[in-house]
Design a protein around this motif. Sequence first.
Motif, PDB file in Angstrom:
ATOM      1  N   ASP A 413       0.831  -1.204   0.000  1.00 43.79           N
ATOM      2  CA  ASP A 413       0.000   0.000   0.000  1.00 43.79           C
ATOM      3  C   ASP A 413       0.870   1.260   0.000  1.00 43.79           C
ATOM      4  O   ASP A 413       0.580   2.233  -0.700  1.00 43.79           O
ATOM      5  CB  ASP A 413      -0.908  -0.023   1.235  1.00 43.79           C
ATOM      6  N   ALA A 414       1.953   1.240   0.766  1.00 42.78           N
ATOM      7  CA  ALA A 414       2.849   2.404   0.815  1.00 42.78           C
ATOM      8  C   ALA A 414       3.503   2.647  -0.543  1.00 42.78           C
ATOM      9  O   ALA A 414       3.628   3.792  -0.999  1.00 42.78           O
ATOM     10  CB  ALA A 414       3.912   2.194   1.895  1.00 42.78           C
ATOM     11  N   GLU A 415       3.925   1.548  -1.194  1.00 46.24           N
ATOM     12  CA  GLU A 415       4.561   1.710  -2.504  1.00 46.24           C
ATOM     13  C   GLU A 415       3.565   2.211  -3.546  1.00 46.24           C
ATOM     14  O   GLU A 415       3.904   3.018  -4.419  1.00 46.24           O
ATOM     15  CB  GLU A 415       5.180   0.384  -2.969  1.00 46.24           C
ATOM     16  N   VAL A 416       2.316   1.725  -3.462  1.00 50.97           N
ATOM     17  CA  VAL A 416       1.289   2.215  -4.396  1.00 50.97           C
ATOM     18  C   VAL A 416       1.026   3.699  -4.153  1.00 50.97           C
ATOM     19  O   VAL A 416       0.872   4.479  -5.101  1.00 50.97           O
ATOM     20  CB  VAL A 416      -0.008   1.389  -4.246  1.00 50.97           C
ATOM     21  N   ASP A 417       0.969   4.097  -2.867  1.00 55.93           N
ATOM     22  CA  ASP A 417       0.798   5.527  -2.567  1.00 55.93           C
ATOM     23  C   ASP A 417       1.933   6.347  -3.169  1.00 55.93           C
ATOM     24  O   ASP A 417       1.725   7.456  -3.678  1.00 55.93           O
ATOM     25  CB  ASP A 417       0.757   5.737  -1.050  1.00 55.93           C
ATOM     26  N   ARG A 418       3.149   5.807  -3.106  1.00 57.71           N
ATOM     27  CA  ARG A 418       4.293   6.531  -3.684  1.00 57.71           C
ATOM     28  C   ARG A 418       4.136   6.673  -5.205  1.00 57.71           C
ATOM     29  O   ARG A 418       4.405   7.725  -5.777  1.00 57.71           O
ATOM     30  CB  ARG A 418       5.588   5.793  -3.350  1.00 57.71           C
ATOM     31  N   LEU A 419       3.673   5.598  -5.845  1.00 54.34           N
ATOM     32  CA  LEU A 419       3.458   5.668  -7.293  1.00 54.34           C
ATOM     33  C   LEU A 419       2.395   6.710  -7.635  1.00 54.34           C
ATOM     34  O   LEU A 419       2.542   7.497  -8.582  1.00 54.34           O
ATOM     35  CB  LEU A 419       3.046   4.296  -7.840  1.00 54.34           C
ATOM     36  N   VAL A 420       1.290   6.696  -6.859  1.00 60.11           N
ATOM     37  CA  VAL A 420       0.224   7.667  -7.102  1.00 60.11           C
ATOM     38  C   VAL A 420       0.742   9.083  -6.909  1.00 60.11           C
ATOM     39  O   VAL A 420       0.470   9.990  -7.708  1.00 60.11           O
ATOM     40  CB  VAL A 420      -0.968   7.389  -6.171  1.00 60.11           C
ATOM     41  N   GLN A 421       1.531   9.303  -5.829  1.00 62.09           N
ATOM     42  CA  GLN A 421       2.087  10.636  -5.589  1.00 62.09           C
ATOM     43  C   GLN A 421       3.001  11.059  -6.728  1.00 62.09           C
ATOM     44  O   GLN A 421       2.959  12.209  -7.177  1.00 62.09           O
ATOM     45  CB  GLN A 421       2.869  10.626  -4.269  1.00 62.09           C
ATOM     46  N   LEU A 422       3.836  10.120  -7.212  1.00 64.53           N
ATOM     47  CA  LEU A 422       4.757  10.446  -8.309  1.00 64.53           C
ATOM     48  C   LEU A 422       3.988  10.862  -9.553  1.00 64.53           C
ATOM     49  O   LEU A 422       4.305  11.864 -10.201  1.00 64.53           O
ATOM     50  CB  LEU A 422       5.643   9.237  -8.601  1.00 64.53           C
ATOM     51  N   VAL A 423       2.941  10.094  -9.908  1.00 63.09           N
ATOM     52  CA  VAL A 423       2.159  10.412 -11.106  1.00 63.09           C
ATOM     53  C   VAL A 423       1.460  11.755 -10.938  1.00 63.09           C
ATOM     54  O   VAL A 423       1.448  12.584 -11.866  1.00 63.09           O
ATOM     55  CB  VAL A 423       1.149   9.283 -11.394  1.00 63.09           C
ATOM     56  N   GLU A 424       0.867  11.994  -9.763  1.00 65.34           N
ATOM     57  CA  GLU A 424       0.174  13.266  -9.539  1.00 65.34           C
ATOM     58  C   GLU A 424       1.134  14.446  -9.653  1.00 65.34           C
ATOM     59  O   GLU A 424       0.830  15.460 -10.289  1.00 65.34           O
ATOM     60  CB  GLU A 424      -0.480  13.261  -8.152  1.00 65.34           C
ATOM     61  N   GLU A 425       2.314  14.311  -9.066  1.00 67.59           N
ATOM     62  CA  GLU A 425       3.268  15.423  -9.116  1.00 67.59           C
ATOM     63  C   GLU A 425       3.815  15.620 -10.521  1.00 67.59           C
ATOM     64  O   GLU A 425       4.076  16.747 -10.943  1.00 67.59           O
ATOM     65  CB  GLU A 425       4.401  15.166  -8.117  1.00 67.59           C
TER      66      GLU A 425
END
Length: 604
Positions: A413-425
């Motif tokens: 879940d933490a890694e998916v959150d990081r991916l989502v944050q990267l894409v959003e930024e």
Amino acid sequence: MRSLRARIALTYAALIVLAMAVLGAVLLRTEAQRYRRLLNERLEAEALLAAEAARPLLRANADMATLNSFVQRLGQGSTLRITVIAPDGAVRADSSHDPARLDNHAGRPEVRAALAGTIGRAARRSDTEQRELIYLAVPVQENERLLSIVRVATPLSAVNAGLREVAFTVLATAAASALTAGALAAVIAGAVTRPLQRLRRAARELAAADFRRTPILSTRVAVGGVEVAELAGAFAEMAERLRRTVERLNQERSRLDALLAASSDGLLALDAGGVVRYQNPAAVALIGRAEGRPLLETARSHELQALVRTALREGRRVTTTFLLEPPPASPTAGIWVQATASPIAGGGGWDVLLILHDITEVRRAEITRRDFVANVSHELRTPLAGIKAVVETLRDGAIQDPTVAEEFLGRVDAEVDRLVQLVEELLQLARIESGAELVVEEVDLREVLGACVDRFAHMAERAGVTLSLDLPPALLYLRADAARLGQAVGNLIHNAIKFTPPGGTVRVHAEADGDTLRIHVTDTGQGIDPADLPRIFERFYVADRARSGTGHDRGRTRGTGLGLAIVKHIARAHGGSVSAESTLGLGSTFTIALPLAGMPPASP
């Protein structure tokens, strides 16, 4: 014997018809080549899209029915035929036919080329569809392993219909132009064959005088009668037009000289011996003044010399790219140049045209693009590798232990959150860099900063950090995009809390300094190494402290390295800037400076 008028008219008409025929043939060939090229590009794009769409199924070794259903859905509503072919040549799926009834395709020329690792192309008759088709096949590879071949095809009849339409248009235009030109030739021939003796005397008088004597010439010739007077008037008009044409040519030559002088590309004309006969100011700036001297003497570039010799020897345009050293004593560094040498036919001593195009910025942008792709790939690979490792561990049996399974799912879940944050930024940064229009309005700075502090108050409390807002008593207003400004300040507050140890403080304060509004975010964290400060606003750059993390931050997912880049671009979009000051062990201060020009006066 035909009359002079008829011979002149027929000659003019024949030349015009011949010219139109040649022009029509050239246009037809050019349009046909362009049409085929665009078709090949479209087929290649369609094939690559189909290959990428089918890759997950091919990677998973989907059965023939699943794959065939997918290909048929992909080909719905299109004239393209899509075929998936196994490495052994067997047809696994086809959008138009039952793959089980199709022969082995390993011997098809386009398939052979794709099996060899290249894009295969062919135009031939299809035994299955009993018509001519154009084929394009691309290999689908995974880790240097050939998964399959994806081939697309389109009927050749559509191509031929398009070419016939182009041919009809060209031929119709040429025929109409030839008829018009023939009629005009007949009129001109009739005007030329009028009283030749008087016209000859008038021509001699005109040849012996300048353009200002044309009215006198007209009066002398008009003595012969009305017809000759009309001829004299036409002759005088011709002389006047000739004068205007000469003036226009002189003006156009001046414009051409000005255009060459204003060109940002360096332009040089050389003779067969390599001596520079002309250069524009841009060329002077690149290689120094070289007119009347051999090119090698001033440019000191053997690449340029070889390029000119090749163009002269082979009689064709030649292009190369190289690093051009600056002229002696020049303060500028070397620049990357794209040089093109073209032979000049009938140039009167100008035998080669040399064009020097500065591509330094293009190469710099290409390097930046490659670095960006590499950084994005790295940032995506890291969390994906973590997710893959967790999945493999769970698959090996860890999923049977609820405690371990829950811990590992938390990591995913933490890694998916990081991916989502990267894409959003990345999306935010792309929108800002592309010049997305700001929603500018009158903004109360107290409200914007207050909202930012409230948003991060809980985060600061959990981290054991004191977060405070300090504003001057007078209200501060400015014209800005409130959402973007809040995002920039929020990124700074988030970083400050993240890298400040428990018991530390983060202070947000603002001040008006002349025509500039300064917003400061100050923390008492570990600080930033001076070696990192010049680069912290670059995309994907992460300073050492972010990699290691502070005491309360260890164990968290590291940042993406995009937050400060977003702050920089938001500040620039408002006509401002962002800066940072830091002392190791004492903390950091980030400052957003925005212009106050056009801002309404502060309220009491």
